[in-house]
Scaffold this motif. Structure first.
Motif, PDB file in Angstrom:
ATOM      1  N   GLU A  91       0.802  -1.201  -0.020  1.00  0.00           N
ATOM      2  CA  GLU A  91      -0.053   0.095   0.035  1.00  0.00           C
ATOM      3  C   GLU A  91       1.099   1.198  -0.028  1.00  0.00           C
ATOM      4  N   THR A 143      -2.342  10.755  -3.023  1.00  0.00           N
ATOM      5  CA  THR A 143      -2.671   9.445  -3.949  1.00  0.00           C
ATOM      6  C   THR A 143      -2.516   8.162  -3.462  1.00  0.00           C
ATOM      7  N   GLN A 144      -3.597   7.497  -3.028  1.00  0.00           N
ATOM      8  CA  GLN A 144      -3.290   6.136  -2.580  1.00  0.00           C
ATOM      9  C   GLN A 144      -3.265   5.245  -3.559  1.00  0.00           C
ATOM     10  N   PHE A 176      -5.805  -0.127  -7.806  1.00  0.00           N
ATOM     11  CA  PHE A 176      -6.615   0.620  -6.978  1.00  0.00           C
ATOM     12  C   PHE A 176      -5.861   1.991  -6.833  1.00  0.00           C
ATOM     13  N   GLU A 177      -6.592   2.994  -7.145  1.00  0.00           N
ATOM     14  CA  GLU A 177      -6.262   4.388  -7.033  1.00  0.00           C
ATOM     15  C   GLU A 177      -7.087   5.416  -6.504  1.00  0.00           C
ATOM     16  N   HIS A 178      -6.618   6.161  -5.448  1.00  0.00           N
ATOM     17  CA  HIS A 178      -7.607   6.925  -4.831  1.00  0.00           C
ATOM     18  C   HIS A 178      -7.100   8.218  -4.532  1.00  0.00           C
ATOM     19  N   ARG A 179      -7.349   9.266  -5.120  1.00  0.00           N
ATOM     20  CA  ARG A 179      -6.831  10.744  -4.921  1.00  0.00           C
ATOM     21  C   ARG A 179      -8.002  11.586  -4.188  1.00  0.00           C
ATOM     22  N   TYR A 180      -7.169  12.376  -3.232  1.00  0.00           N
ATOM     23  CA  TYR A 180      -7.926  13.461  -2.507  1.00  0.00           C
ATOM     24  C   TYR A 180      -7.005  14.568  -2.170  1.00  0.00           C
ATOM     25  N   LEU A 197     -11.168  17.525  -5.871  1.00  0.00           N
ATOM     26  CA  LEU A 197     -10.484  16.578  -4.955  1.00  0.00           C
ATOM     27  C   LEU A 197     -10.722  16.932  -3.573  1.00  0.00           C
ATOM     28  N   TYR A 200     -12.985  14.846  -1.577  1.00  0.00           N
ATOM     29  CA  TYR A 200     -12.810  13.416  -1.182  1.00  0.00           C
ATOM     30  C   TYR A 200     -12.064  13.235   0.171  1.00  0.00           C
ATOM     31  N   TYR A 202      -9.488  10.346   2.730  1.00  0.00           N
ATOM     32  CA  TYR A 202      -8.881   8.987   2.760  1.00  0.00           C
ATOM     33  C   TYR A 202      -9.750   8.205   3.018  1.00  0.00           C
ATOM     34  N   VAL A 203      -9.442   7.009   2.425  1.00  0.00           N
ATOM     35  CA  VAL A 203     -10.401   5.560   2.317  1.00  0.00           C
ATOM     36  C   VAL A 203      -9.466   4.546   2.705  1.00  0.00           C
TER      37      VAL A 203
END
Length: 234
Positions: A91, A143-144, A176-180, A197, A200, A202-203
């Motif tokens: 991760e 970015t995750q 899996f990509e998540h931006r905030y 952004l 959003y 953190y997830v």
């Protein structure tokens, strides 16, 4: 021939019965199985999803796939989905900090000439001009990221001759990509992309099991493409 006969003379004698019999005798039955060589436990729902061939749309008039063998059928071919490696990345969180500036209207003032006198228009009215100020906003874009790669191959075997017909490499990746983003300052200085952004947060990262399962849709598409390719005709 029977189909042509049925078209020119529908329901002639036993044409329909003979059509059904010819179809049943002509069908190739393919038994599908998954062989796990990854040394990892594959989620049961992933196996069920990959073996649910109704969702592939692969069954054809002369070819039928079964994931569960039937005792009344002699299978002509075997399709083995061999999974050899499942590589899951750590991760990762990447941060990018930057500043945005923007000039915005901040009231008005009278236009002055070079001597400091108020400029007037042709009607004698004082001319007003916008005043501007610079606003700034500091953004922390996060970015995750996590990915899974599934590597294997598809083997087709002729069960009657007990020999390998064809083998195809299989590789799939799910990301899996998540931006905030967070900010300090005046967010009106930001472009629409970064304003979005900010909505959003953190997830939680998906578990390894969930990542492996999420790769199934891409795997199924790749299997379908292999099956429909010209090099893969049973």
């Amino acid at each position: 021939t029977l189909d042509y006969l049925d078209q020119i003379n529908p329901n002639y004698k036993t044409t329909q019965e003979l059509l059904n019999e010819a179809h049943q005798r002509g069908i190739y039955y393919v038994l599908v199985s998954i062989i796990n060589e990854t040394q990892q436990v594959i989620p049961k729902r992933l196996e069920d999803d990959l073996l649910n061939f109704d969702t592939y749309g692969l069954n054809q008039f002369w070819t039928v796939y079964h994931a569960t063998p039937s005792n009344d059928i002699v299978y002509d071919y075997s399709m083995q989905l061999q999974l050899k490696q499942i590589n899951i990345s750590p991760e990762r969180i990447k941060e990018n900090e930057f500043v945005r500036e923007k000039e915005v209207v901040d009231g008005w003032e009278y236009e002055l000439d070079s001597d400091g006198n108020v400029v007037k228009d042709s009607l004698g009215k004082a001319i007003k001009v916008d005043k501007f100020k610079t606003i700034t906003c500091k953004v922390d874009e996060i970015t995750q990221f996590k990915s899974v790669q599934v590597v294997g191959q598809i083997k087709y075997l002729d069960l009657g001759a007990n020999q390998l017909i064809k083998s195809f490499p299989l590789a799939s990746e799910y990301i899996f990509e998540h931006r905030y983003a967070t900010y300090s300052g005046d967010k009106n200085a930001l472009e629409k992309e970064y304003l979005n952004l900010l909505t959003y947060k953190y997830v939680q990262f998906p578990s390894n099991e969930q990542m492996i399962f999420d790769s199934s849709e891409d795997l199924k598409n790749r299997i379908k493409n292999i099956k429909q390719s010209r090099n893969c005709q049973i």
